[in-house]
Design a protein around this motif. Structure first.
Motif, PDB file in Angstrom:
ATOM      1  N   ILE A 146     -13.009  -4.720  20.420  1.00 35.46           N
ATOM      2  CA  ILE A 146     -13.642  -3.988  21.528  1.00 35.46           C
ATOM      3  C   ILE A 146     -12.588  -3.203  22.306  1.00 35.46           C
ATOM      4  O   ILE A 146     -12.796  -2.043  22.651  1.00 35.46           O
ATOM      5  N   GLU A 147     -11.447  -3.846  22.566  1.00 37.49           N
ATOM      6  CA  GLU A 147     -10.372  -3.170  23.316  1.00 37.49           C
ATOM      7  C   GLU A 147      -9.896  -1.917  22.594  1.00 37.49           C
ATOM      8  O   GLU A 147      -9.552  -0.924  23.213  1.00 37.49           O
ATOM      9  N   HIS A 148      -9.877  -1.966  21.286  1.00 36.94           N
ATOM     10  CA  HIS A 148      -9.432  -0.823  20.477  1.00 36.94           C
ATOM     11  C   HIS A 148     -10.635  -0.203  19.757  1.00 36.94           C
ATOM     12  O   HIS A 148     -10.553   0.136  18.582  1.00 36.94           O
ATOM     13  N   GLY A 149     -11.744  -0.078  20.475  1.00 34.22           N
ATOM     14  CA  GLY A 149     -13.009   0.361  19.888  1.00 34.22           C
ATOM     15  C   GLY A 149     -12.954   1.669  19.141  1.00 34.22           C
ATOM     16  O   GLY A 149     -13.458   1.770  18.018  1.00 34.22           O
ATOM     17  N   SER A 150     -12.335   2.698  19.732  1.00 31.00           N
ATOM     18  CA  SER A 150     -12.323   3.988  19.041  1.00 31.00           C
ATOM     19  C   SER A 150     -11.507   3.917  17.756  1.00 31.00           C
ATOM     20  O   SER A 150     -11.864   4.518  16.748  1.00 31.00           O
ATOM     21  N   LEU A 151     -10.433   3.145  17.768  1.00 26.89           N
ATOM     22  CA  LEU A 151      -9.641   2.962  16.552  1.00 26.89           C
ATOM     23  C   LEU A 151     -10.468   2.253  15.486  1.00 26.89           C
ATOM     24  O   LEU A 151     -10.534   2.693  14.337  1.00 26.89           O
ATOM     25  N   TYR A 152     -11.122   1.161  15.850  1.00 22.44           N
ATOM     26  CA  TYR A 152     -11.897   0.408  14.860  1.00 22.44           C
ATOM     27  C   TYR A 152     -13.140   1.160  14.407  1.00 22.44           C
ATOM     28  O   TYR A 152     -13.584   0.978  13.281  1.00 22.44           O
ATOM     29  N   ARG A 153     -13.694   2.028  15.249  1.00 21.45           N
ATOM     30  CA  ARG A 153     -14.798   2.886  14.779  1.00 21.45           C
ATOM     31  C   ARG A 153     -14.310   3.735  13.618  1.00 21.45           C
ATOM     32  O   ARG A 153     -14.993   3.892  12.613  1.00 21.45           O
ATOM     33  N   THR A 154     -13.107   4.281  13.762  1.00 21.14           N
ATOM     34  CA  THR A 154     -12.531   5.105  12.691  1.00 21.14           C
ATOM     35  C   THR A 154     -12.213   4.249  11.464  1.00 21.14           C
ATOM     36  O   THR A 154     -12.577   4.605  10.342  1.00 21.14           O
ATOM     37  N   LEU A 155     -11.530   3.111  11.688  1.00 24.93           N
ATOM     38  CA  LEU A 155     -11.121   2.275  10.556  1.00 24.93           C
ATOM     39  C   LEU A 155     -12.313   1.702   9.798  1.00 24.93           C
ATOM     40  O   LEU A 155     -12.333   1.696   8.566  1.00 24.93           O
ATOM     41  N   LEU A 156     -13.317   1.208  10.529  1.00 23.29           N
ATOM     42  CA  LEU A 156     -14.453   0.554   9.869  1.00 23.29           C
ATOM     43  C   LEU A 156     -15.409   1.551   9.220  1.00 23.29           C
ATOM     44  O   LEU A 156     -16.275   1.152   8.452  1.00 23.29           O
ATOM     45  N   ALA A 157     -15.226   2.829   9.489  1.00 24.68           N
ATOM     46  CA  ALA A 157     -16.061   3.846   8.847  1.00 24.68           C
ATOM     47  C   ALA A 157     -15.551   4.174   7.447  1.00 24.68           C
ATOM     48  O   ALA A 157     -16.262   4.764   6.646  1.00 24.68           O
ATOM     49  N   GLY A 158     -14.331   3.774   7.143  1.00 20.96           N
ATOM     50  CA  GLY A 158     -13.742   4.115   5.851  1.00 20.96           C
ATOM     51  C   GLY A 158     -13.554   2.905   4.965  1.00 20.96           C
ATOM     52  O   GLY A 158     -14.237   1.887   5.078  1.00 20.96           O
ATOM     53  N   ASP A 159     -12.561   3.000   4.104  1.00 21.52           N
ATOM     54  CA  ASP A 159     -12.244   1.960   3.126  1.00 21.52           C
ATOM     55  C   ASP A 159     -11.781   0.666   3.793  1.00 21.52           C
ATOM     56  O   ASP A 159     -11.842  -0.403   3.202  1.00 21.52           O
ATOM     57  N   PHE A 160     -11.345   0.760   5.045  1.00 20.05           N
ATOM     58  CA  PHE A 160     -10.844  -0.406   5.766  1.00 20.05           C
ATOM     59  C   PHE A 160     -11.892  -1.511   5.827  1.00 20.05           C
ATOM     60  O   PHE A 160     -11.555  -2.689   5.712  1.00 20.05           O
ATOM     61  N   ALA A 161     -13.156  -1.166   6.007  1.00 18.26           N
ATOM     62  CA  ALA A 161     -14.220  -2.181   6.105  1.00 18.26           C
ATOM     63  C   ALA A 161     -14.275  -3.008   4.819  1.00 18.26           C
ATOM     64  O   ALA A 161     -14.357  -4.238   4.871  1.00 18.26           O
ATOM     65  N   HIS A 162     -14.212  -2.356   3.687  1.00 19.14           N
ATOM     66  CA  HIS A 162     -14.223  -3.067   2.402  1.00 19.14           C
ATOM     67  C   HIS A 162     -12.985  -3.948   2.273  1.00 19.14           C
ATOM     68  O   HIS A 162     -13.070  -5.106   1.853  1.00 19.14           O
ATOM     69  N   ARG A 163     -11.829  -3.415   2.648  1.00 19.19           N
ATOM     70  CA  ARG A 163     -10.587  -4.174   2.542  1.00 19.19           C
ATOM     71  C   ARG A 163     -10.578  -5.355   3.501  1.00 19.19           C
ATOM     72  O   ARG A 163     -10.087  -6.425   3.169  1.00 19.19           O
ATOM     73  N   LEU A 164     -11.123  -5.174   4.696  1.00 18.45           N
ATOM     74  CA  LEU A 164     -11.198  -6.277   5.653  1.00 18.45           C
ATOM     75  C   LEU A 164     -12.122  -7.367   5.125  1.00 18.45           C
ATOM     76  O   LEU A 164     -11.789  -8.550   5.166  1.00 18.45           O
ATOM     77  N   ARG A 165     -13.271  -6.964   4.600  1.00 16.65           N
ATOM     78  CA  ARG A 165     -14.201  -7.946   4.039  1.00 16.65           C
ATOM     79  C   ARG A 165     -13.531  -8.735   2.923  1.00 16.65           C
ATOM     80  O   ARG A 165     -13.595  -9.962   2.868  1.00 16.65           O
ATOM     81  N   ALA A 166     -12.847  -8.044   2.031  1.00 24.91           N
ATOM     82  CA  ALA A 166     -12.183  -8.711   0.906  1.00 24.91           C
ATOM     83  C   ALA A 166     -11.070  -9.641   1.393  1.00 24.91           C
ATOM     84  O   ALA A 166     -10.911 -10.757   0.876  1.00 24.91           O
ATOM     85  N   SER A 167     -10.321  -9.221   2.390  1.00 31.16           N
ATOM     86  CA  SER A 167      -9.231 -10.037   2.915  1.00 31.16           C
ATOM     87  C   SER A 167      -9.755 -11.304   3.592  1.00 31.16           C
ATOM     88  O   SER A 167      -9.240 -12.402   3.354  1.00 31.16           O
ATOM     89  N   VAL A 168     -10.784 -11.161   4.415  1.00 32.36           N
ATOM     90  CA  VAL A 168     -11.378 -12.330   5.077  1.00 32.36           C
ATOM     91  C   VAL A 168     -11.995 -13.255   4.021  1.00 32.36           C
ATOM     92  O   VAL A 168     -11.836 -14.475   4.095  1.00 32.36           O
ATOM     93  N   ALA A 169     -12.659 -12.688   3.038  1.00 27.08           N
ATOM     94  CA  ALA A 169     -13.270 -13.506   1.979  1.00 27.08           C
ATOM     95  C   ALA A 169     -12.207 -14.302   1.229  1.00 27.08           C
ATOM     96  O   ALA A 169     -12.397 -15.486   0.927  1.00 27.08           O
ATOM     97  N   ARG A 170     -11.068 -13.688   0.929  1.00 25.26           N
ATOM     98  CA  ARG A 170      -9.973 -14.405   0.246  1.00 25.26           C
ATOM     99  C   ARG A 170      -9.463 -15.567   1.100  1.00 25.26           C
ATOM    100  O   ARG A 170      -9.254 -16.668   0.590  1.00 25.26           O
ATOM    101  N   GLU A 171      -9.262 -15.298   2.391  1.00 24.84           N
ATOM    102  CA  GLU A 171      -8.787 -16.355   3.303  1.00 24.84           C
ATOM    103  C   GLU A 171      -9.775 -17.527   3.308  1.00 24.84           C
ATOM    104  O   GLU A 171      -9.382 -18.691   3.231  1.00 24.84           O
ATOM    105  N   LEU A 172     -11.052 -17.213   3.419  1.00 28.74           N
ATOM    106  CA  LEU A 172     -12.072 -18.263   3.467  1.00 28.74           C
ATOM    107  C   LEU A 172     -12.168 -19.003   2.141  1.00 28.74           C
ATOM    108  O   LEU A 172     -12.268 -20.233   2.111  1.00 28.74           O
ATOM    109  N   GLU A 173     -12.120 -18.280   1.051  1.00 30.11           N
ATOM    110  CA  GLU A 173     -12.234 -18.915  -0.263  1.00 30.11           C
ATOM    111  C   GLU A 173     -11.074 -19.887  -0.499  1.00 30.11           C
ATOM    112  O   GLU A 173     -11.269 -20.965  -1.073  1.00 30.11           O
ATOM    113  N   GLU A 174      -9.883 -19.529  -0.016  1.00 31.79           N
ATOM    114  CA  GLU A 174      -8.745 -20.441  -0.140  1.00 31.79           C
ATOM    115  C   GLU A 174      -9.001 -21.727   0.643  1.00 31.79           C
ATOM    116  O   GLU A 174      -8.683 -22.819   0.175  1.00 31.79           O
ATOM    117  N   ARG A 175      -9.577 -21.606   1.827  1.00 35.99           N
ATOM    118  CA  ARG A 175      -9.897 -22.799   2.619  1.00 35.99           C
ATOM    119  C   ARG A 175     -10.963 -23.643   1.913  1.00 35.99           C
ATOM    120  O   ARG A 175     -10.868 -24.861   1.876  1.00 35.99           O
TER     121      ARG A 175
END
Length: 186
Positions: A97-126
């Motif tokens: 929220i604090e960096h909302g305009s930045l994350y609006r830009t990042l989450l509109a692109g490939d970053f959203a897919h990469r974030l999902r994959a990264s979080v999924a990997r972390e969770l799957e390891e747990r």
């Protein structure tokens, strides 16, 4: 140049910060090396001593943001606390929220897919170590981690896409926690 030299690390950190600051108001394709150098208060040639081109700098800066968000998400406990959302989830929403305009830009692109994959990997390891949310026995680790990571990224994207001030971090995290916490079987 030694990449482990403290001065080199500070310069790269300053360049990433400058880039992320520019991304808050400028589409990535319109950012130049000169603009980043100006924002960082350094010579343009110094940028090229650390990064081959603007794309390498963008990739490095996004990896840092990605790692921060994934770490926050992965720190969440696997059981729902009774007094609200876990602190790491509140911290993640506060950061986004604090960096909302930045994350609006990042989450509109490939970053959203990469974030999902990264979080999924972390969770799957747990999950692979046997640490699993209650009520998820029999659900394959990959399916559960993908489901939770996808839901979290969708909620973050929705939150930064809201017009106006919107709910705060605590309220946003509490809603996310209620939606993401698996139903307990009694």
């Amino acid at each position: 140049m030694n990449p482990d030299d403290p001065r080199a690390r500070r310069t790269r950190a300053g360049l990433r910060t400058a880039l992320l600051s520019l991304l808050a108001d400028t589409p990535p394709e319109r950012i130049t090396v000169s603009a980043v150098a100006r924002e960082a208060g350094i010579n343009r040639a110094t940028v090229y001593q650390h990064y081959a081109d603007i794309d390498a700098l963008v990739a490095d800066a996004m990896e840092g943001a990605l790692a921060h968000a994934a770490r926050c998400a992965a720190l969440c406990p696997l059981e729902a606390p009774t007094d609200g959302a876990p602190a790491p989830l509140v911290d993640l929403f506060a950061h986004v929220i604090e960096h909302g305009s930045l994350y609006r830009t990042l989450l509109a692109g490939d970053f959203a897919h990469r974030l999902r994959a990264s979080v999924a990997r972390e969770l799957e390891e747990r999950f692979a170590t046997g640490a699993r949310p209650p009520g998820t026995d029999g659900v394959p680790d990959r399916a559960l981690s993908s489901h939770l990571a996808g839901g979290l990224v969708a909620l973050l994207t929705s939150r930064v896409g809201q017009e106006g001030p919107g709910p705060g971090a605590e309220e946003s995290a509490a809603v996310a926690w209620r939606l993401l916490a698996p139903v307990r079987h009694r």
